[in-house]
Design an enzyme around this catalytic site. Structure first.
Site, PDB file in Angstrom:
ATOM      1  N   ARG A  27     -29.175  -4.407  -8.829  1.00 39.65           N
ATOM      2  CA  ARG A  27     -30.158  -5.199  -8.078  1.00 39.65           C
ATOM      3  C   ARG A  27     -29.853  -6.693  -8.115  1.00 39.65           C
ATOM      4  O   ARG A  27     -30.439  -7.474  -7.369  1.00 39.65           O
ATOM      5  CB  ARG A  27     -31.562  -4.982  -8.661  1.00 39.65           C
ATOM      6  N   TRP A  74     -30.743 -12.075  -9.366  1.00 43.26           N
ATOM      7  CA  TRP A  74     -30.041 -12.427  -8.125  1.00 43.26           C
ATOM      8  C   TRP A  74     -30.701 -13.733  -7.682  1.00 43.26           C
ATOM      9  O   TRP A  74     -31.853 -13.747  -7.270  1.00 43.26           O
ATOM     10  CB  TRP A  74     -30.232 -11.333  -7.080  1.00 43.26           C
ATOM     11  N   ASN A 100     -39.462 -10.885 -10.155  1.00 47.98           N
ATOM     12  CA  ASN A 100     -38.622 -10.544  -9.011  1.00 47.98           C
ATOM     13  C   ASN A 100     -39.414 -10.922  -7.769  1.00 47.98           C
ATOM     14  O   ASN A 100     -40.560 -10.522  -7.628  1.00 47.98           O
ATOM     15  CB  ASN A 100     -38.328  -9.040  -9.044  1.00 47.98           C
ATOM     16  N   LYS A 490     -18.265  -2.527   5.437  1.00 44.26           N
ATOM     17  CA  LYS A 490     -17.843  -2.029   4.113  1.00 44.26           C
ATOM     18  C   LYS A 490     -16.702  -2.876   3.564  1.00 44.26           C
ATOM     19  O   LYS A 490     -16.693  -3.244   2.401  1.00 44.26           O
ATOM     20  CB  LYS A 490     -17.365  -0.577   4.181  1.00 44.26           C
ATOM     21  N   GLU A 493     -17.895  -6.428   2.589  1.00 46.96           N
ATOM     22  CA  GLU A 493     -18.784  -6.425   1.425  1.00 46.96           C
ATOM     23  C   GLU A 493     -18.028  -6.346   0.110  1.00 46.96           C
ATOM     24  O   GLU A 493     -18.346  -7.046  -0.833  1.00 46.96           O
ATOM     25  CB  GLU A 493     -19.719  -5.196   1.477  1.00 46.96           C
TER      26      GLU A 493
HETATM   27  C1  G6P Z   1     -28.477  -4.824   1.295  1.00 43.92           C
HETATM   28  C2  G6P Z   1     -27.535  -3.764   0.779  1.00 43.92           C
HETATM   29  C3  G6P Z   1     -27.002  -2.945   1.948  1.00 43.92           C
HETATM   30  C4  G6P Z   1     -28.159  -2.354   2.735  1.00 43.92           C
HETATM   31  C5  G6P Z   1     -29.162  -3.422   3.183  1.00 43.92           C
HETATM   32  C6  G6P Z   1     -30.433  -2.803   3.720  1.00 43.92           C
HETATM   33  O1  G6P Z   1     -27.785  -5.746   2.042  1.00 43.92           O
HETATM   34  O2  G6P Z   1     -26.459  -4.365   0.076  1.00 43.92           O
HETATM   35  O3  G6P Z   1     -26.187  -1.890   1.455  1.00 43.92           O
HETATM   36  O4  G6P Z   1     -27.658  -1.697   3.862  1.00 43.92           O
HETATM   37  O5  G6P Z   1     -29.529  -4.235   2.076  1.00 43.92           O
HETATM   38  O6  G6P Z   1     -31.081  -2.119   2.675  1.00 43.92           O
HETATM   39  P1  G6P Z   1     -32.039  -0.900   2.864  1.00 43.92           P
HETATM   40  O7  G6P Z   1     -32.403  -0.509   1.460  1.00 43.92           O
HETATM   41  O8  G6P Z   1     -33.222  -1.378   3.631  1.00 43.92           O
HETATM   42  O9  G6P Z   1     -31.306   0.175   3.579  1.00 43.92           O
END
Ligand code: G6P
Length: 613
Positions: A27, A74, A100, A490, A493
């Site tokens: 997270r 984060w 958070n 991908k 990232e």
């Molecule tokens: C973040 C994650 C992604 C994900 C996006 C949406 O950026 O790193 O992998 O696709 O959030 O998240 P969700 O939980 O709403 O699919």
């Protein structure tokens, strides 16, 4: 975003916290910290991963403590350093907090507190909240501490999940949430608090998911749930559905590769119980519940972020193809800040792996306030998005820990395929034969995914060839277009290589200018409706000396002559293409990232669950 964990009970708190933080590290992972309450209150915090914190605590020495809170961060407000890491302390050092979310009015609160003599040690919004609690508590004699916490939260604008402890009250732990998730684990004479169930799995199966605006007060072993306004709530204790093995690596080097290889199973689990081959029917509770509405829809809106937005794009093709319903796909973050035309007539599908993405949640609230029906597609049972939806479908992919989404995407697409078939079947836009073909094809998909995964060694070899590339282009048409976008995402990232996904025909309108011998171009070139057109696009790339990596249908000999590298996938119905074609792209980015020495499970600056906007 940010992982939080708290413990109060007979055990030593530190091992519970550190293990919990490791499980929550997906997270956020730019700094971590713990506050331990025993005979004294000790706070340890460090920039970097949880392992750095663990070493630091070992060097410094900790005292026994049965109460504690821990945080993995984060960063939103303030750079990731030791000072800004959580927990934060009140001015007198007696109250500790982890948080958070984002406190939007922190600046005005900070100015007021500074005028009253408070001095701040960090740049965070969180520190303001702990000073505010202290300020209220010490200026209202006789006020129960728990009430001071609720009063302070009442002044906060923004989102939070917080856990608070007080040095002078070693039997007390308080958790509260608004807009950020929080779950309470109930053990034998002990309680756990966390951002999600991962840290609790090995200790208890009994959990309570806090609702927005609720506060959990654990005092002398007793748990009371109340609202911020002090109305007592009856807690709803649920049994946890996830198991320990599903959140561990199980012999793989990374969660991401484990999750890629889990896809035959996760896609099967998404289909399971929803199709009857005998009756040639798709049955989904969320469709049945609003059957009339689905039958008469004039359009569907789909919202999501990141990979979930790519699944939404696949959904657009599916609903138009199979159910003949117009679809608009929206980034949740854009949708919520426009003045979108949405109303009672509309079905808004919200897609989210985590079910906690702040922008997607806000888009749902906006659509709801205008009377739309919300259908949530989510992977995490009991998360905020399914709870805010009128109906929905879980994707059943199991916990996804790798930050880059893999199995959650294919499960989302599977759910969308099932919904589109279910609606098309009921509306009569699909013939009986077409339904039969699609259902039979769906049945075979898990084994076709298995077959696709057999290309892993070949893909590793291709990765070796291209691991030093500075740019990548991904091209696809029709169902291959969202796949191209997802492949590019991908790679970006986890390997930090710049990559763009493009509709293959659009290449001529820009990206073609970038193509030279240095540019690898991944093309989704399967034997489907745009096959010939895609071949022309490949020729255009080759004519400019670009290197083509084609995802082609098994046995395509022509492609072998044309492309520099060919990764084969089994033949499939076009609507199911994303379920197969995405997999080689996941593997390609994984191997490239590993070869470049990147941390694939925890890529820099990203977080799994984006609970701030
Ligand atoms: C973040 C994650 C992604 C994900 C996006 C949406 O950026 O790193 O992998 O696709 O959030 O998240 P969700 O939980 O709403 O699919």
């Amino acid at each position: 975003m940010c992982g939080i964990v708290g413990y109060i009970g007979p055990k030593q708190a530190f091992p519970v916290l550190i293990k919990g933080l490791t499980r929550l590290e997906y997270r956020g992972y730019d700094s971590a910290g713990v506050a331990l309450l025993g005979d004294e209150l000790q706070v340890f915090k460090k920039a970097g991963k949880v392992s750095v914190l663990e070493e630091y605590v070992a060097q410094q020495g900790k005292k026994p403590a049965n109460v504690g809170i821990g945080h993995t961060r984060w960063a939103t407000h303030g750079e990731p350093n030791d000072r800004n890491a959580h927990p934060h302390l009140s001015q007198n050092g007696e109250i500790a907090i982890i948080h958070n979310g984002i406190i939007e009015n922190y600046n005005s609160l900070k100015v007021e507190l500074q005028q009253r003599g408070h001095e701040f040690k960090s740049d965070t919004d969180t520190e303001v909240l702990v000073h505010l609690i202290e300020d209220i508590y010490i200026h209202n004699e006789g006020l129960p501490f728990e009430e001071a916490v609720r009063m302070a939260l009442g002044q906060v604008i923004g989102a939070y999940a917080v856990v608070v402890l007080n040095k002078t009250m070693p039997d007390l732990l308080i958790g509260a949430r608004k807009g950020s998730p929080m779950v309470i684990g109930i053990g034998d004479g002990e309680h756990y608090i966390a951002s999600d169930a991962a840290p609790l799995v090995e200790y208890t199966r009994n959990v309570i998911y806090l609702n927005d605006g609720e506060v959990a007060v654990i005092d002398k072993g007793e748990l009371v749930i109340k609202t911020i306004d002090n109305d007592i709530k009856t807690p709803y204790i649920q049994e946890l559905e996830i198991h320990l093995e599903s959140i561990e690596k199980g012999g793989y080097d990374h969660f991401m590769i484990k999750e890629i290889f889990e896809q035959p199973r996760s896609v099967y689990d998404s289909i399971r119980g929803r199709i009857s081959l005998k009756e040639e029917l798709v049955e989904m509770a969320g469709i049945k519940q609003y059957e009339n509405k689905w039958m008469n829809l004039k359009r569907i809106l789909i919202v999501g972020c990141g990979t979930s937005w790519h699944a939404a794009l696949v959904g657009e093709y599916l609903f138009e193809d199979l159910a003949r319903i117009p679809v608009e796909v929206e980034y949740a973050s854009e949708f919520r800040y426009r003045n979108p035309v949405v109303g009672e007539e509309d079905m808004v599908i919200a897609i989210s792996q985590s079910g906690e993405t702040a922008d997607t949640l806000a888009a749902i609230e906006l659509a709801k306030s205008r009377g739309a029906t919300i259908f949530g597609i989510c992977n995490v049972v009991g998360a905020s998005i399914p709870r805010a939806s009128d109906a929905g479908a879980y994707t059943h992919a199991g916990p996804e820990i790798g930050v880059a989404s893999t199995k959650a995407f294919t499960a989302q697409v599977t759910a969308l395929i099932l919904i589109a078939i279910a609606v098309g079947q009921r509306k009569g836009t699909l013939t009986k034969e077409r339904v039969r073909t699609l259902l039979n094809e769906l049945e075979t998909i898990p084994s076709k995914i298995e077959k696709t995964l057999e290309s892993n060694d070949l893909i590793k070899f291709i990765a070796e060839e291209f691991k030093d590339a500075r740019n990548f282009l991904y091209l696809g048409r029709g169902y291959g277009f969202p796949v191209a976008l997802e492949g590019a995402l991908k790679l970006k990232e986890i390997s930090y290589i710049h990559a763009e996904g493009y509709p293959a025909a659009e290449m001529k309108h820009g990206p073609i200018a970038l193509i030279d011998e240095e540019m690898p171009v991944v093309v989704i070139a399967t034997n489907h409706s745009s096959y010939e057109k895609v071949i022309s696009n490949i020729q255009e790339v080759k004519a400019r000396k670009g290197k083509v990596i084609a995802i082609a249908t098994e046995g395509d000999t022509m492609m072998k002559k044309m492309a520099d590298y060919v990764i084969e996938i089994p033949d499939c119905d076009e609507v199911l293409l994303p379920l197969l074609a995405t997999i080689p792209l996941q593997l390609l980015s994984y191997h490239i990232a590993v070869m470049r020495g990147c941390n694939v499970d925890q890529p820099r600056n990203l977080a799994k669950s984006v609970t701030v906007e």
